[in-house]
Design a protein around this motif. Sequence first.
Motif, PDB file in Angstrom:
ATOM      1  N   GLU A 279     -30.009  20.475  -4.085  1.00  0.00           N
ATOM      2  CA  GLU A 279     -30.349  19.538  -5.220  1.00  0.00           C
ATOM      3  C   GLU A 279     -30.819  18.207  -5.187  1.00  0.00           C
ATOM      4  N   LEU A 280     -30.623  17.432  -4.090  1.00  0.00           N
ATOM      5  CA  LEU A 280     -31.234  16.215  -4.087  1.00  0.00           C
ATOM      6  C   LEU A 280     -32.758  16.144  -3.542  1.00  0.00           C
ATOM      7  N   ILE A 281     -33.072  17.252  -3.025  1.00  0.00           N
ATOM      8  CA  ILE A 281     -34.684  17.564  -2.860  1.00  0.00           C
ATOM      9  C   ILE A 281     -35.313  17.996  -4.018  1.00  0.00           C
ATOM     10  N   SER A 282     -34.743  18.965  -4.922  1.00  0.00           N
ATOM     11  CA  SER A 282     -35.278  18.926  -6.263  1.00  0.00           C
ATOM     12  C   SER A 282     -35.414  17.845  -7.106  1.00  0.00           C
ATOM     13  N   LEU A 334     -16.876  27.040  -9.605  1.00  0.00           N
ATOM     14  CA  LEU A 334     -16.915  27.938 -10.816  1.00  0.00           C
ATOM     15  C   LEU A 334     -18.372  28.696 -10.737  1.00  0.00           C
ATOM     16  N   ASP A 335     -18.868  28.742  -9.437  1.00  0.00           N
ATOM     17  CA  ASP A 335     -20.147  29.513  -9.353  1.00  0.00           C
ATOM     18  C   ASP A 335     -21.254  29.175 -10.477  1.00  0.00           C
ATOM     19  N   LEU A 336     -21.588  27.846 -10.597  1.00  0.00           N
ATOM     20  CA  LEU A 336     -22.642  27.544 -11.574  1.00  0.00           C
ATOM     21  C   LEU A 336     -23.836  27.355 -11.034  1.00  0.00           C
ATOM     22  N   TYR A 337     -25.092  27.926 -11.621  1.00  0.00           N
ATOM     23  CA  TYR A 337     -26.529  27.529 -10.913  1.00  0.00           C
ATOM     24  C   TYR A 337     -26.916  26.250 -11.129  1.00  0.00           C
ATOM     25  N   PHE A 338     -27.596  25.544 -10.473  1.00  0.00           N
ATOM     26  CA  PHE A 338     -28.116  24.323 -10.562  1.00  0.00           C
ATOM     27  C   PHE A 338     -29.590  24.656 -11.265  1.00  0.00           C
ATOM     28  N   GLU A 339     -29.856  25.790 -11.047  1.00  0.00           N
ATOM     29  CA  GLU A 339     -31.402  25.972 -11.576  1.00  0.00           C
ATOM     30  C   GLU A 339     -31.492  25.875 -13.004  1.00  0.00           C
ATOM     31  N   ARG A 340     -30.113  26.343 -13.552  1.00  0.00           N
ATOM     32  CA  ARG A 340     -30.031  26.448 -15.142  1.00  0.00           C
ATOM     33  C   ARG A 340     -30.213  24.949 -15.544  1.00  0.00           C
ATOM     34  N   PHE A 341     -30.108  23.945 -14.778  1.00  0.00           N
ATOM     35  CA  PHE A 341     -30.025  22.578 -15.312  1.00  0.00           C
ATOM     36  C   PHE A 341     -31.374  21.965 -14.799  1.00  0.00           C
ATOM     37  N   ILE A 342     -31.801  22.101 -13.768  1.00  0.00           N
ATOM     38  CA  ILE A 342     -33.291  21.865 -13.232  1.00  0.00           C
ATOM     39  C   ILE A 342     -33.801  22.782 -12.536  1.00  0.00           C
ATOM     40  N   ASN A 343     -35.004  22.947 -12.752  1.00  0.00           N
ATOM     41  CA  ASN A 343     -36.017  23.914 -11.917  1.00  0.00           C
ATOM     42  C   ASN A 343     -37.411  23.782 -12.058  1.00  0.00           C
ATOM     43  N   GLU A 344     -38.367  23.807 -11.099  1.00  0.00           N
ATOM     44  CA  GLU A 344     -39.616  23.701 -11.198  1.00  0.00           C
ATOM     45  C   GLU A 344     -40.255  24.279 -12.340  1.00  0.00           C
ATOM     46  N   HIS A 345     -40.065  25.405 -13.132  1.00  0.00           N
ATOM     47  CA  HIS A 345     -40.481  26.133 -14.106  1.00  0.00           C
ATOM     48  C   HIS A 345     -39.881  25.893 -15.344  1.00  0.00           C
ATOM     49  N   ARG A 346     -38.981  24.982 -15.484  1.00  0.00           N
ATOM     50  CA  ARG A 346     -38.396  24.688 -16.700  1.00  0.00           C
ATOM     51  C   ARG A 346     -39.017  23.611 -17.270  1.00  0.00           C
ATOM     52  N   LYS A 347     -39.750  23.680 -18.417  1.00  0.00           N
ATOM     53  CA  LYS A 347     -40.343  22.659 -19.138  1.00  0.00           C
ATOM     54  C   LYS A 347     -39.633  21.425 -19.783  1.00  0.00           C
ATOM     55  N   SER A 348     -38.295  21.738 -20.145  1.00  0.00           N
ATOM     56  CA  SER A 348     -37.596  20.528 -20.783  1.00  0.00           C
ATOM     57  C   SER A 348     -36.841  19.745 -19.563  1.00  0.00           C
ATOM     58  N   PRO A 349     -36.675  18.657 -19.885  1.00  0.00           N
ATOM     59  CA  PRO A 349     -36.172  17.537 -18.736  1.00  0.00           C
ATOM     60  C   PRO A 349     -34.515  17.793 -18.547  1.00  0.00           C
ATOM     61  N   PRO A 350     -34.051  17.443 -17.750  1.00  0.00           N
ATOM     62  CA  PRO A 350     -32.403  17.643 -17.611  1.00  0.00           C
ATOM     63  C   PRO A 350     -31.813  16.761 -18.661  1.00  0.00           C
ATOM     64  N   ASP A 351     -30.726  17.165 -19.085  1.00  0.00           N
ATOM     65  CA  ASP A 351     -30.180  16.789 -20.178  1.00  0.00           C
ATOM     66  C   ASP A 351     -28.545  16.519 -20.007  1.00  0.00           C
ATOM     67  N   PHE A 352     -27.800  15.345 -19.988  1.00  0.00           N
ATOM     68  CA  PHE A 352     -26.642  15.125 -20.054  1.00  0.00           C
ATOM     69  C   PHE A 352     -26.225  14.793 -21.398  1.00  0.00           C
ATOM     70  N   ASP A 353     -24.968  15.155 -21.695  1.00  0.00           N
ATOM     71  CA  ASP A 353     -24.256  14.891 -23.185  1.00  0.00           C
ATOM     72  C   ASP A 353     -23.183  14.117 -22.491  1.00  0.00           C
ATOM     73  N   LEU A 354     -23.105  12.850 -22.810  1.00  0.00           N
ATOM     74  CA  LEU A 354     -22.049  11.837 -22.409  1.00  0.00           C
ATOM     75  C   LEU A 354     -21.300  11.519 -23.623  1.00  0.00           C
ATOM     76  N   ASP A 355     -19.914  11.942 -23.728  1.00  0.00           N
ATOM     77  CA  ASP A 355     -19.158  11.854 -25.028  1.00  0.00           C
ATOM     78  C   ASP A 355     -18.231  10.712 -24.553  1.00  0.00           C
ATOM     79  N   PHE A 356     -17.946   9.765 -25.695  1.00  0.00           N
ATOM     80  CA  PHE A 356     -17.093   8.607 -25.520  1.00  0.00           C
ATOM     81  C   PHE A 356     -16.291   8.338 -26.576  1.00  0.00           C
ATOM     82  N   SER A 357     -15.110   7.988 -26.627  1.00  0.00           N
ATOM     83  CA  SER A 357     -14.332   7.698 -27.754  1.00  0.00           C
ATOM     84  C   SER A 357     -15.035   7.072 -29.115  1.00  0.00           C
ATOM     85  N   TRP A 358     -14.581   7.224 -30.189  1.00  0.00           N
ATOM     86  CA  TRP A 358     -15.528   6.715 -31.175  1.00  0.00           C
ATOM     87  C   TRP A 358     -15.459   5.093 -31.380  1.00  0.00           C
ATOM     88  N   ASP A 359     -14.279   4.433 -30.945  1.00  0.00           N
ATOM     89  CA  ASP A 359     -14.100   3.167 -30.724  1.00  0.00           C
ATOM     90  C   ASP A 359     -14.599   2.425 -29.462  1.00  0.00           C
TER      91      ASP A 359
END
Length: 508
Positions: A279-282, A334-359
């Motif tokens: 992951e770090l190399i990618s 949970l056996d989740l694939y990193f390539e779904r988040f970042i890979n060399e063939h994916r055009k869209s950039p990585p995307d984190f959704d960070l939720d915080f409390s409304w206040d």
Amino acid sequence: MLNNHTYYSLHYGSLSIKELLEEASRNSFRDEFGWGNCVLTDINNTSAALNFIQMAAAYKIRPIIGIDFRNGIDQQFIGIAQNNNGFLQLNYFLTTYLQQGKEIPKRAPNLEDCFIIYPIEKYTGFPLKPWEYVGVKHNQLFNNSIRNREIPLHRLVALQTGTFRNKRDFNTHRLLRAIDNNSLLSKLPLHEQSLPVDVFMNWEEFAQKFNQYPNLIENTAFILNTAQIEFDFNSSKNKKIVGESKEEDFIQLQYLAYLGYKERYANASRTSEKRLEKELISIKKLGFTAYFLINWDIIQYARKKGYCYVGRGSGSNSMVAYCLYITNVDPIDLDLYFERFINEHRKSPPDFDLDFSWDERDHIIHYIFQKYSSNHTAILATYNTFKYKSAIREISKVFGLPKKEIDSLIYSNSHQQDSLSQLTLKYSKVIQNFPNHFGIHAGGIIISELPIHYYTAQNLPPKGFLTTQFSMQEAEDVGLHKFDILSQRGLGKIKDAIKTVNQNRNIN
């Protein structure tokens, strides 16, 4: 022509970007290679600029960008960028006045790499700087009060404004102006609308109008041939370096990832170690080191403050994100694939959704603006457009239709309508999907390597955080990928419940 508008001149213009380029393609003067020039100068607005530049090549148009500076619709001057730095200067100047809520001054300051054009009716005889001109419309050429002003010919340009193609566009403009003024169309003052002469015309017709003053055409051509702007739409424009260098940033990311790895994986295995290395190399190879470090920094601030948060989205597939505490989902377990988040063939950039409390979210946003500088940070805008019902309602009101008839037009399928109702339906279809006013993206924030004003002017909504004048779509097109800082009311409810249990039962 040096002064052209799209419908991003809100409640004024009547053409989309595509329609403006089609008009320019048909009517602009073309060089020996078949390329023409077109200047986009929306009123106090740069929303269309990036799309206009990106789309122009398909129409063999060399795009030129400027801003039509006005108080209301009272034109003070036009600024045209000679190059990308000139566009930055125009954006910075406009932002300053929008931010402070001040009127645009009658005279432009010294704006680097810009041409300034004053409409002749606003020129009072002040000395003109080398980059400043006075613009004359063809219908003003034989006006004695205009002709008597002593202006050297080399400081004059032929100023034709392009706002309409035809009568329908002009009618649309008047309806938009009535909506903006909350006025009946019949009571719309003349000074609150444009003149019918502000129509697009082909270069031959344009030159013919000024044939007695060839110097004006030559000066106009000089501006058109000098101004040039370019954007690379293929590379990331996000902040690339957080520390002293990219190399130092990656060392920092490695250190933080392995530190978190020891905490998260008490029983480490060769499989998990190999996954972390991969992951770090990618991340390094694809240039996302700064993106991860910024997300880590935001989460670190939240944790220090004791704020509730949830990191979600495809970022949960990343073991590095888990080790940095950006997410709390173990992708190994949970056996989740990193390539779904970042890979060399994916055009869209990585995307984190960070939720915080409304206040607590606004505190996070304030921290981001402080840490990464308001010169490089902005919230993305959205465009609230005229929808089917709102378009009918607004057009009906300026025609003076009573509520009963308005409701009938919106909700009835009856085909028996009088001429006014038919006009209402006709023009409501025309303005449907026109931008109506700016909104704020639910949580999209951009942090750019170059100053934000390199790409856009900024508005200051009541919430107090500067926003771009373009939306998420234009940002992504140019390579500015957002950070999602979202508000989750449920987190606030959980936080309040924990606090209440703590107070009532002394249980943490």
